[in-house]
Design an enzyme around this catalytic site. Structure first.
Site, PDB file in Angstrom:
ATOM      1  N   LYS A 231      -0.117   4.481   4.640  1.00 45.81           N
ATOM      2  CA  LYS A 231      -0.969   3.508   5.336  1.00 45.81           C
ATOM      3  C   LYS A 231      -0.167   2.872   6.461  1.00 45.81           C
ATOM      4  O   LYS A 231       0.817   2.166   6.221  1.00 45.81           O
ATOM      5  CB  LYS A 231      -1.495   2.439   4.380  1.00 45.81           C
ATOM      6  CG  LYS A 231      -2.445   1.456   5.074  1.00 45.81           C
ATOM      7  CD  LYS A 231      -3.166   0.575   4.085  1.00 45.81           C
ATOM      8  CE  LYS A 231      -4.070  -0.436   4.792  1.00 45.81           C
ATOM      9  NZ  LYS A 231      -5.090   0.226   5.635  1.00 45.81           N
TER      10      LYS A 231
ATOM     11  N   HIS B  18       0.853  -1.191   0.000  1.00 41.98           N
ATOM     12  CA  HIS B  18       0.000   0.000   0.000  1.00 41.98           C
ATOM     13  C   HIS B  18       0.886   1.238   0.000  1.00 41.98           C
ATOM     14  O   HIS B  18       2.090   1.153   0.234  1.00 41.98           O
ATOM     15  CB  HIS B  18      -0.898   0.032   1.245  1.00 41.98           C
ATOM     16  CG  HIS B  18      -2.033  -0.936   1.197  1.00 41.98           C
ATOM     17  ND1 HIS B  18      -3.301  -0.586   0.806  1.00 41.98           N
ATOM     18  CD2 HIS B  18      -2.088  -2.256   1.488  1.00 41.98           C
ATOM     19  CE1 HIS B  18      -4.089  -1.638   0.861  1.00 41.98           C
ATOM     20  NE2 HIS B  18      -3.376  -2.675   1.267  1.00 41.98           N
TER      21      HIS B  18
END
Length: 290
Positions: free
Chosen positions: A228, A224
């Site tokens: 994140k 990600h």
């Protein structure tokens, strides 16, 4: 003003087939119903008037203002995407949002709308103030993992239906909080309908074929954007299904890829999506290694 009126059948047989009634009061609507039977037909005349200026005012306000949505937080990518989608859909975006302490006091412009950010210490008073103005409020939460449970408890205490898109927190406690409060909530680690469908299919398979992959080993890699902080909620949900299917796996063994260089060179993440993507791989290997 349109409505459906139900009247007991025996009521229509009294007073020579003429029935009238009213509901009146200082702050109530006034209704009149007349039923007159001619031959084989019963004719209804229904009228509704408002004898309270405050009711008419509330109705006019309801028509003038679209469904109000409070987006917490509007500082992140998901929150901003929800605000923009809400504006496009004709919803009313409340100009207030919860954020982390360092963002408190800021005003951000999203989709052409100015939204004031409030810190954690002001959550309760801000929500109460918003509810005073928007009685049919819905909250959409894309904040941070450590705020999940406190935010949900606040929404439930206030009786506000909400969407919890934030991953992390104590999920069992989250579900119990909502169930005990008896309010409506959408709680999902994933909001993409295709991925939701895939997770549903995994749940069905796990329920119908428990232990089918007993003895298999699992390797999980999830990539990600660098912002994140937590493990993907989608990955946790998929792993939970594999565990029901008999695979032994510890969440600590998930490989978290957050380095842009590795994401591009190893996983093939397109460079234009480095700041917003989700690439997962789940590799199962049979007990004999073949």
């Amino acid at each position: 003003m349109a409505f459906i009126l139900e009247v007991p059948a025996n009521l229509l047989l009294r007073q020579n087939n003429l029935v009238s009634f009213s509901i009146s009061g200082r702050s109530s609507p006034h209704y009149t119903c007349v039923s007159r039977k001619q031959s084989n037909f019963t004719h209804f005349s229904i009228s509704a008037t408002l004898n309270s200026p405050s009711i008419q005012s509330h109705m006019d306000h309801a028509h003038a203002v679209a469904l109000p949505i409070m987006v917490n937080s509007c500082m992140g990518k998901m929150g901003q995407a929800v605000v923009e989608a809400g504006i496009s859909a004709g919803l009313h975006i409340v100009p207030a949002s919860f954020g982390i302490e360092k963002d408190a006091g800021k005003t951000v412009k999203v989709g052409g709308k100015d939204i004031h950010v409030h810190g954690p210490s002001d959550r309760e008073t801000v929500l109460a103030s918003v509810l005073e103005e928007y009685r049919n409020l819905i909250v959409v939460d894309f904040t941070v993992p450590n705020a999940v449970n406190d935010n949900a408890e606040l929404y439930c205490k206030a009786g506000v239906p909400f969407v919890m898109g934030t991953t992390g927190g104590d999920r069992d406690r989250l579900y119990k909080t909502v169930e005990d409060a008896g309010i409506y909530a959408v709680i999902s680690p994933q909001m993409g309908k295709q991925v939701v469908a895939f997770l549903a299919a995994m749940e069905i398979m796990a329920g119908q074929f428990p232990g089918a992959f007993s003895g298999y080993t699992l390797e999980v890699l999830e990539s990600h954007q660098a912002t994140k902080l937590d493990i993907s909620g989608t990955a946790k949900a998929v792993i939970s299904c594999f565990q029901k299917l008999g695979v032994s796996f510890d969440l600590d063994h998930i490989q978290l890829i957050r380095d842009p260089k590795q994401q591009i060179e190893t996983l093939g993440v397109p460079e234009e999506h480095i700041n917003g993507h989700a690439f997962h791989t789940y590799r199962l290997k049979s007990p004999d290694g073949t």
